[in-house]
Design a protein around this motif. Structure first.
Motif, PDB file in Angstrom:
ATOM      1  N   ASN A   1      24.584 -94.892 -10.752  1.00  0.00           N
ATOM      2  CA  ASN A   1      24.892 -95.259  -9.374  1.00  0.00           C
ATOM      3  C   ASN A   1      24.198 -94.339  -8.385  1.00  0.00           C
ATOM      4  O   ASN A   1      24.108 -93.132  -8.594  1.00  0.00           O
ATOM      5  CB  ASN A   1      26.396 -95.197  -9.124  1.00  0.00           C
ATOM      6  CG  ASN A   1      27.141 -96.294  -9.835  1.00  0.00           C
ATOM      7  OD1 ASN A   1      26.551 -97.152 -10.485  1.00  0.00           O
ATOM      8  ND2 ASN A   1      28.450 -96.268  -9.720  1.00  0.00           N
TER       9      ASN A   1
ATOM     10  N   THR B   1      25.018 -93.350  -4.756  1.00  0.00           N
ATOM     11  CA  THR B   1      26.181 -93.471  -3.882  1.00  0.00           C
ATOM     12  C   THR B   1      25.792 -93.723  -2.431  1.00  0.00           C
ATOM     13  O   THR B   1      24.690 -93.364  -1.990  1.00  0.00           O
ATOM     14  CB  THR B   1      27.047 -92.202  -3.954  1.00  0.00           C
ATOM     15  OG1 THR B   1      26.249 -91.084  -3.551  1.00  0.00           O
ATOM     16  CG2 THR B   1      27.571 -91.968  -5.352  1.00  0.00           C
ATOM     17  N   LEU B   2      26.713 -94.366  -1.715  1.00  0.00           N
ATOM     18  CA  LEU B   2      26.527 -94.566  -0.282  1.00  0.00           C
ATOM     19  C   LEU B   2      26.333 -93.199   0.366  1.00  0.00           C
ATOM     20  O   LEU B   2      26.998 -92.234   0.003  1.00  0.00           O
ATOM     21  CB  LEU B   2      27.738 -95.283   0.320  1.00  0.00           C
ATOM     22  CG  LEU B   2      28.009 -96.693  -0.194  1.00  0.00           C
ATOM     23  CD1 LEU B   2      29.284 -97.240   0.436  1.00  0.00           C
ATOM     24  CD2 LEU B   2      26.846 -97.619   0.078  1.00  0.00           C
TER      25      LEU B   2
ATOM     26  N   SER C   1      23.443 -91.564   0.160  1.00  0.00           N
ATOM     27  CA  SER C   1      22.325 -90.903  -0.523  1.00  0.00           C
ATOM     28  C   SER C   1      21.001 -91.217   0.165  1.00  0.00           C
ATOM     29  O   SER C   1      20.845 -92.269   0.782  1.00  0.00           O
ATOM     30  CB  SER C   1      22.241 -91.374  -1.976  1.00  0.00           C
ATOM     31  OG  SER C   1      23.388 -90.999  -2.688  1.00  0.00           O
TER      32      SER C   1
ATOM     33  N   TRP D   1      15.041 -91.651  -7.782  1.00  0.00           N
ATOM     34  CA  TRP D   1      16.196 -92.205  -8.474  1.00  0.00           C
ATOM     35  C   TRP D   1      15.647 -92.854  -9.729  1.00  0.00           C
ATOM     36  O   TRP D   1      14.793 -93.739  -9.658  1.00  0.00           O
ATOM     37  CB  TRP D   1      16.929 -93.219  -7.602  1.00  0.00           C
ATOM     38  CG  TRP D   1      17.602 -92.591  -6.407  1.00  0.00           C
ATOM     39  CD1 TRP D   1      18.198 -91.364  -6.350  1.00  0.00           C
ATOM     40  CD2 TRP D   1      17.742 -93.155  -5.104  1.00  0.00           C
ATOM     41  NE1 TRP D   1      18.709 -91.135  -5.089  1.00  0.00           N
ATOM     42  CE2 TRP D   1      18.449 -92.230  -4.308  1.00  0.00           C
ATOM     43  CE3 TRP D   1      17.357 -94.357  -4.531  1.00  0.00           C
ATOM     44  CZ2 TRP D   1      18.763 -92.469  -2.970  1.00  0.00           C
ATOM     45  CZ3 TRP D   1      17.674 -94.597  -3.198  1.00  0.00           C
ATOM     46  CH2 TRP D   1      18.368 -93.659  -2.446  1.00  0.00           C
TER      47      TRP D   1
ATOM     48  N   TYR E   1      27.243 -99.513  -3.792  1.00  0.00           N
ATOM     49  CA  TYR E   1      26.320 -98.501  -4.295  1.00  0.00           C
ATOM     50  C   TYR E   1      24.976 -99.161  -4.589  1.00  0.00           C
ATOM     51  O   TYR E   1      24.838-100.376  -4.581  1.00  0.00           O
ATOM     52  CB  TYR E   1      26.863 -97.807  -5.553  1.00  0.00           C
ATOM     53  CG  TYR E   1      27.129 -98.749  -6.706  1.00  0.00           C
ATOM     54  CD1 TYR E   1      26.141 -99.039  -7.641  1.00  0.00           C
ATOM     55  CD2 TYR E   1      28.370 -99.349  -6.861  1.00  0.00           C
ATOM     56  CE1 TYR E   1      26.377 -99.905  -8.693  1.00  0.00           C
ATOM     57  CE2 TYR E   1      28.618-100.211  -7.909  1.00  0.00           C
ATOM     58  CZ  TYR E   1      27.621-100.493  -8.820  1.00  0.00           C
ATOM     59  OH  TYR E   1      27.848-101.348  -9.859  1.00  0.00           O
TER      60      TYR E   1
ATOM     61  N   SER F   1      31.450-103.650  -5.585  1.00  0.00           N
ATOM     62  CA  SER F   1      32.354-102.823  -6.390  1.00  0.00           C
ATOM     63  C   SER F   1      32.643-103.411  -7.764  1.00  0.00           C
ATOM     64  O   SER F   1      33.128-102.721  -8.645  1.00  0.00           O
ATOM     65  CB  SER F   1      33.662-102.587  -5.639  1.00  0.00           C
ATOM     66  OG  SER F   1      34.273-103.833  -5.343  1.00  0.00           O
TER      67      SER F   1
END
Length: 135
Positions: A20, A22-23, A25, A36, A116, A130
């Motif tokens: 993931n 994450t929000l 990033s 990533w 994400y 989610s």
């Protein structure tokens, strides 16, 4: 029973389809090779320097010496060092230049349920909800 569990242990370790992002990033265009990676590290998402001071937001084959680009955003308009791609807390996914000027964006946002981002072993970067559904 022990042998069955022992057999399934490696499968559970490889069943994770992605890591993931994450929000909140972000990755900044620079020579520090911030990326990533997909779980296998076969693919990378980040900035590649194309010319001195000029970077391309891209996905490339990461495990071969000549890191061949398979996708890029805004390919005819390189960004300068210090530009940033960010997955905002509200689900927006945007590329901005060093002055914060908008260069590129993905269509999905938190209204669409972005929870994400993820770099997949298929070579795709996805925004997901989610429930792990790709948006």
């Amino acid at each position: 029973m022990f042998f069955v569990l022992l057999f399934l242990l490696p499968l559970s370790a490889t069943a994770q389809p992605y890591r993931n992002v994450t929000l909140g990033s972000s990755i900044t265009a620079n020579n520090k090779n911030s990326t990533w990676l997909s779980p296998s590290e076969e693919f990378a998402f980040g900035f590649q320097q194309i010319i001195r001071g000029g970077y391309l937001l891209a996905i490339w084959f990461n495990k071969i010496p000549e890191r061949t680009i398979v996708w890029s955003a805004n390919r005819d308009n390189l960004v300068q060092e210090g530009s940033k791609v960010q997955l905002f807390a509200d689900g927006r996914f945007e590329l901005s230049d060093i002055r914060g000027g908008f260069k590129w964006t993905a269509a999905a946002t938190s209204r669409d349920g972005v929870a994400y981002g993820a770099m997949l072993d298929t070579g795709n970067f996805v925004l997901a909800n989610s429930s792990s559904g790709a948006l």
